[in-house]
Design a protein around this motif. Structure first.
Motif, PDB file in Angstrom:
ATOM      1  N   ALA A   1      84.303  63.893 -17.210  1.00 37.98           N
ATOM      2  CA  ALA A   1      83.750  63.970 -18.571  1.00 37.98           C
ATOM      3  C   ALA A   1      82.224  63.977 -18.602  1.00 37.98           C
ATOM      4  O   ALA A   1      81.629  64.751 -19.365  1.00 37.98           O
ATOM      5  CB  ALA A   1      84.306  62.837 -19.429  1.00 37.98           C
ATOM      6  N   PRO A   2      81.550  63.141 -17.793  1.00 38.14           N
ATOM      7  CA  PRO A   2      80.078  63.154 -17.851  1.00 38.14           C
ATOM      8  C   PRO A   2      79.461  64.504 -17.485  1.00 38.14           C
ATOM      9  O   PRO A   2      78.372  64.835 -17.946  1.00 38.14           O
ATOM     10  CB  PRO A   2      79.671  62.078 -16.826  1.00 38.14           C
ATOM     11  N   SER A   3      80.146  65.294 -16.674  1.00 33.83           N
ATOM     12  CA  SER A   3      79.576  66.578 -16.256  1.00 33.83           C
ATOM     13  C   SER A   3      79.966  67.726 -17.188  1.00 33.83           C
ATOM     14  O   SER A   3      79.525  68.855 -16.998  1.00 33.83           O
ATOM     15  CB  SER A   3      80.017  66.908 -14.818  1.00 33.83           C
TER      16      SER A   3
ATOM     17  N   SER B   1      80.260  69.748 -20.910  1.00 33.51           N
ATOM     18  CA  SER B   1      79.494  69.889 -22.147  1.00 33.51           C
ATOM     19  C   SER B   1      80.253  69.171 -23.259  1.00 33.51           C
ATOM     20  O   SER B   1      81.447  68.872 -23.139  1.00 33.51           O
ATOM     21  CB  SER B   1      79.326  71.369 -22.499  1.00 33.51           C
ATOM     22  N   GLU B   2      79.572  68.907 -24.350  1.00 38.81           N
ATOM     23  CA  GLU B   2      80.209  68.205 -25.471  1.00 38.81           C
ATOM     24  C   GLU B   2      81.394  69.006 -26.001  1.00 38.81           C
ATOM     25  O   GLU B   2      82.451  68.443 -26.309  1.00 38.81           O
ATOM     26  CB  GLU B   2      79.189  67.980 -26.594  1.00 38.81           C
ATOM     27  N   ALA B   3      81.277  70.304 -26.058  1.00 43.71           N
ATOM     28  CA  ALA B   3      82.374  71.154 -26.538  1.00 43.71           C
ATOM     29  C   ALA B   3      83.575  71.074 -25.588  1.00 43.71           C
ATOM     30  O   ALA B   3      84.733  70.998 -26.037  1.00 43.71           O
ATOM     31  CB  ALA B   3      81.903  72.598 -26.670  1.00 43.71           C
ATOM     32  N   GLN B   4      83.313  71.091 -24.281  1.00 44.93           N
ATOM     33  CA  GLN B   4      84.400  70.990 -23.302  1.00 44.93           C
ATOM     34  C   GLN B   4      85.084  69.626 -23.382  1.00 44.93           C
ATOM     35  O   GLN B   4      86.309  69.531 -23.313  1.00 44.93           O
ATOM     36  CB  GLN B   4      83.860  71.224 -21.882  1.00 44.93           C
ATOM     37  N   ARG B   5      84.259  68.561 -23.519  1.00 42.51           N
ATOM     38  CA  ARG B   5      84.840  67.206 -23.639  1.00 42.51           C
ATOM     39  C   ARG B   5      85.730  67.120 -24.873  1.00 42.51           C
ATOM     40  O   ARG B   5      86.827  66.565 -24.817  1.00 42.51           O
ATOM     41  CB  ARG B   5      83.731  66.144 -23.734  1.00 42.51           C
ATOM     42  N   LYS B   6      85.237  67.679 -25.963  1.00 48.49           N
ATOM     43  CA  LYS B   6      85.996  67.611 -27.206  1.00 48.49           C
ATOM     44  C   LYS B   6      87.308  68.386 -27.065  1.00 48.49           C
ATOM     45  O   LYS B   6      88.380  67.886 -27.425  1.00 48.49           O
ATOM     46  CB  LYS B   6      85.172  68.177 -28.362  1.00 48.49           C
ATOM     47  N   GLN B   7      87.231  69.586 -26.532  1.00 48.25           N
ATOM     48  CA  GLN B   7      88.420  70.423 -26.387  1.00 48.25           C
ATOM     49  C   GLN B   7      89.446  69.778 -25.450  1.00 48.25           C
ATOM     50  O   GLN B   7      90.629  69.676 -25.788  1.00 48.25           O
ATOM     51  CB  GLN B   7      88.021  71.807 -25.849  1.00 48.25           C
TER      52      GLN B   7
END
Length: 196
Positions: free
Chosen positions: A89-91, A93-99
């Motif tokens: 998760a830290p690596s 992007s915010e969009a990828q984490r959200k998805q």
């Protein structure tokens, strides 16, 4: 994990409820004179002591174990994916984490729904098995009741004390054992949703 444990606990409680035997004749310690026409019966003891009740309890245990195994098999890859997501998760992007987070959340909700449905099915199956045993026992109870010239039948497990001379439980268990010793059943389906 809490829901998985609650399913396990509910399954064990459901199974234990079939085989729990109240302290037989606990009320007998007070003694006293038998009351003519007043008879007692422990429905729980009939279910627990009769061969058909023991067979039903064993089958319910098997079904509960199958449900736990099925849930475990589905939970393991979900747990692995959750751990992988937390590590990377830290690596992301915010969009990828959200998805990816939303996708995992949907999978977890589906798993929890399935666990709840399996629990409901176990409870429905238990109720139906107990109902069937009760139907098989009903004419036996009526016959024993009549042969003892009872005028009133009390739940033995609710009696605080007294003479247990007219306790019909043992005779009902014997009669049920002569009539039926096993019961075959599978998990009940959930009832169809209302309004569909």
């Amino acid at each position: 994990m809490t829901l998985h444990r609650s399913l396990l606990a509910a399954s064990l409680i459901a199974t234990a409820a079939v085989v729990s035997v109240p302290s037989a004749h606990a009320a007998d310690t007070l003694g006293g004179n038998p009351v003519p026409g007043v008879c007692m019966l422990s429905r729980e003891a009939v279910f627990a002591q009769a061969k058909v009740g023991q067979a039903a309890s064993e089958r319910l245990g098997q079904l509960a174990q199958q449900a736990r195994t099925q849930l475990d098999d589905q939970r393991k890859p979900l747990d692995t994916d959750l751990q992988n997501f937390q590590q990377k998760a830290p690596s992301l992007s915010e969009a990828q984490r959200k998805q990816q987070g939303e996708a995992l959340q949907q999978r977890m909700q589906a798993y929890q729904t399935q666990a709840g449905e399996l629990n409901q099915r176990i409870q429905l199956t238990r109720a139906k098995a107990m109902q069937r045993i009760g139907q098989e026992a009903e004419p036996i109870v009526a016959s024993v009741y009549k042969s003892h010239q009872c005028g009133l039948l009390l739940d033995r497990d609710s009696v605080l004390g007294g003479n247990m001379a007219n306790d019909l439980t043992g005779e009902v268990v014997q009669g049920l054992d002569r009539k039926i010793t096993t019961l075959s059943f599978n998990l009940e389906p959930l009832p169809a949703a209302q309004g569909k």
